[in-house]
Design an enzyme around this catalytic site. Structure first.
Site, PDB file in Angstrom:
ATOM      1  CG  ASP A   1      -1.974   0.999   1.026  1.00 41.74           C
ATOM      2  OD1 ASP A   1      -3.189   0.602   0.993  1.00 41.74           O
ATOM      3  OD2 ASP A   1      -1.769   2.196   1.088  1.00 41.74           O
TER       4      ASP A   1
ATOM      5  N   GLY B   1     -15.761   2.666   3.583  1.00 37.00           N
ATOM      6  CA  GLY B   1     -14.176   3.316   3.423  1.00 37.00           C
ATOM      7  C   GLY B   1     -13.625   2.935   2.077  1.00 37.00           C
ATOM      8  CD  GLN B   2     -14.780  -1.078  -2.546  1.00 35.17           C
ATOM      9  OE1 GLN B   2     -15.666  -1.639  -2.409  1.00 35.17           O
ATOM     10  NE2 GLN B   2     -14.079  -1.680  -3.739  1.00 35.17           N
TER      11      GLN B   2
ATOM     12  CG  HIS C   1      -6.760  -3.174   2.982  1.00 35.28           C
ATOM     13  ND1 HIS C   1      -5.724  -1.864   2.941  1.00 35.28           N
ATOM     14  CD2 HIS C   1      -7.770  -2.820   2.549  1.00 35.28           C
ATOM     15  CE1 HIS C   1      -6.783  -0.866   2.287  1.00 35.28           C
ATOM     16  NE2 HIS C   1      -7.871  -1.496   2.155  1.00 35.28           N
TER      17      HIS C   1
ATOM     18  CG  HIS D   1      -8.322  -3.192  -2.347  1.00 33.11           C
ATOM     19  ND1 HIS D   1      -9.360  -2.424  -3.466  1.00 33.11           N
ATOM     20  CD2 HIS D   1      -8.315  -2.518  -1.336  1.00 33.11           C
ATOM     21  CE1 HIS D   1      -9.590  -1.590  -2.594  1.00 33.11           C
ATOM     22  NE2 HIS D   1      -9.111  -1.564  -1.394  1.00 33.11           N
TER      23      HIS D   1
ATOM     24  CG  ASN E   1     -12.256  -0.982   3.780  1.00 30.20           C
ATOM     25  OD1 ASN E   1     -12.321  -1.107   4.865  1.00 30.20           O
ATOM     26  ND2 ASN E   1     -10.789  -0.126   3.841  1.00 30.20           N
TER      27      ASN E   1
END
Ligand code: 5GP
Ligand code: ZN
Length: 116
Positions: free
Chosen positions: A32, A95-96, A104, A102, A89
């Site tokens: 990230d 919060g996407q 995290h 994906h 998310n």
């Protein structure tokens, strides 16, 4: 299966650089750009699915591949034994911000619960 103007499709295609840490025929994992923990890696299917619901509906084991790749990343990063968090998310209120699904992989420090 890529989508124009999708950031993570461009990373998969090599059009935008990323620090790749793991790759399979159907998945890619990269660090990230704004890490929230000592280990913060994003695991994506190479094919474009907008969110976890679409990935789960893909119906050919792709969700399994993504989760297995996430665990392989955790092992490779040395956080599998101590513990890590795998977060998808899903949707704007969660919060996407990038609508290419994906996971995290977060680890390397104590993580609080509940998340914000
Ligand atoms: P979301 O908020 O959709 O769950 O997560 C998107 C993640 O993508 C964020 O943690 C953000 O830091 C990360 N991100 C955004 N743009 C880039 C980029 O260009 N490269 C990388 N490696 N990560 C990115
Ligand atoms: Zn995409």
């Amino acid at each position: 299966m890529s989508e124009a103007d999708c950031l993570f499709c461009k990373i998969v295609a090599g059009e935008i650089p990323a620090k790749i840490v793991h790759e399979t025929d159907r998945t890619l994992a990269f660090r990230d750009v704004n890490p929230q923990a000592p280990t913060h890696v994003l695991v994506v299917p190479k094919a474009h699915y907008p969110d976890a619901a679409a990935l789960a509906a893909a119906d050919h084991g792709l969700a399994d591949d993504v989760i297995k790749a996430a665990h392989a990343v955790a092992e490779q990063e040395g956080v599998a034994a101590s513990g890590y968090r795998l977060v998808f998310n899903t949707g704007a209120e969660a919060g996407q911000t990038v609508f290419h699904v994906h996971g995290h992989v977060l680890g390397g420090r104590g993580l609080t619960w509940p998340p914000g």
